[in-house]
Motif scaffolding. Structure first.
Motif, short mmCIF file in Angstrom:
data_model
loop_
_atom_site.label_atom_id
_atom_site.label_comp_id
_atom_site.label_asym_id
_atom_site.label_seq_id
_atom_site.Cartn_x
_atom_site.Cartn_y
_atom_site.Cartn_z
N ILE A 57 0.85 -1.19 0.00
CA ILE A 57 0.00 0.00 0.00
C ILE A 57 0.88 1.24 0.00
N GLY A 58 0.54 2.15 -0.90
CA GLY A 58 1.24 3.43 -0.99
C GLY A 58 0.22 4.54 -1.17
N THR A 59 0.71 5.74 -1.36
CA THR A 59 -0.17 6.88 -1.58
C THR A 59 -0.10 7.28 -3.05
N CYS A 60 -1.27 7.39 -3.66
CA CYS A 60 -1.34 7.74 -5.08
C CYS A 60 -0.77 9.14 -5.29
N ALA A 61 0.16 9.27 -6.23
CA ALA A 61 0.81 10.55 -6.52
C ALA A 61 -0.14 11.52 -7.21
N SER A 62 -1.25 11.02 -7.75
CA SER A 62 -2.17 11.89 -8.47
C SER A 62 -3.32 12.38 -7.58
N CYS A 63 -4.03 11.45 -6.92
CA CYS A 63 -5.22 11.84 -6.15
C CYS A 63 -5.01 11.80 -4.64
N GLY A 64 -3.90 11.21 -4.19
CA GLY A 64 -3.62 11.13 -2.76
C GLY A 64 -4.32 9.98 -2.05
N GLY A 65 -5.06 9.17 -2.80
CA GLY A 65 -5.76 8.03 -2.22
C GLY A 65 -4.84 6.84 -2.02
N GLU A 66 -5.42 5.75 -1.58
CA GLU A 66 -4.65 4.52 -1.36
C GLU A 66 -4.34 3.85 -2.69
N ALA A 67 -3.09 3.48 -2.87
CA ALA A 67 -2.65 2.77 -4.08
C ALA A 67 -2.12 1.41 -3.68
N ARG A 68 -2.76 0.34 -4.18
CA ARG A 68 -2.29 -1.03 -3.92
C ARG A 68 -1.48 -1.47 -5.13
N VAL A 69 -0.20 -1.77 -4.89
CA VAL A 69 0.71 -2.11 -5.98
C VAL A 69 1.45 -3.41 -5.68
N PRO A 70 1.90 -4.16 -6.71
CA PRO A 70 2.56 -5.44 -6.49
C PRO A 70 4.06 -5.32 -6.22
N PHE A 71 4.52 -4.13 -5.88
CA PHE A 71 5.94 -3.92 -5.55
C PHE A 71 6.01 -2.98 -4.36
N LYS A 72 7.13 -3.00 -3.65
CA LYS A 72 7.29 -2.14 -2.49
C LYS A 72 7.56 -0.71 -2.97
N PRO A 73 6.67 0.22 -2.66
CA PRO A 73 6.87 1.60 -3.13
C PRO A 73 8.12 2.23 -2.54
#
Length: 92
Positions: A57-73
């Motif tokens: 889980i990271g923070t979306c660079a565009s909207c600031g929401g939660e971003a779930r990604v398959p790699f460590k941000p």
């Protein structure tokens, strides 16, 4: 040329139809063996070997929401939520 065949699944014992269209597809691909499992058992067998992908889980660079990604941000690399990523991809 091909006719529907009723086969018995070796996994669950249920009868299933090996359609003429499926037989034609098998012949085109050069497959010589008939299927031994029904669709449900083939799907279950295929999915059993798949491992669940770890998500971070990271923070979306565009909207600031939660971003779930398959790699460590990382701090030096922007991550995007799936909605923002899709919008960016469509804009290309």
């Amino acid at each position: 040329m091909f006719e529907d065949k009723t086969l018995q699944c070796k996994e669950c014992g249920v009868d299933f139809v090996f359609t003429a269209g499926e037989q034609e597809f098998y012949a085109e691909k050069g497959f010589t063996n008939e299927p031994q499992r029904c669709k449900a058992c083939r799907d279950a067998r295929k999915n059993a070997s798949k491992t669940e992908r770890e998500m971070f889980i990271g923070t979306c660079a565009s909207c600031g929401g939660e971003a779930r990604v398959p790699f460590k941000p990382r701090e030096d690399r922007a991550v995007y939520c799936s909605d923002c990523f899709a919008k960016m991809k469509d804009a290309e």
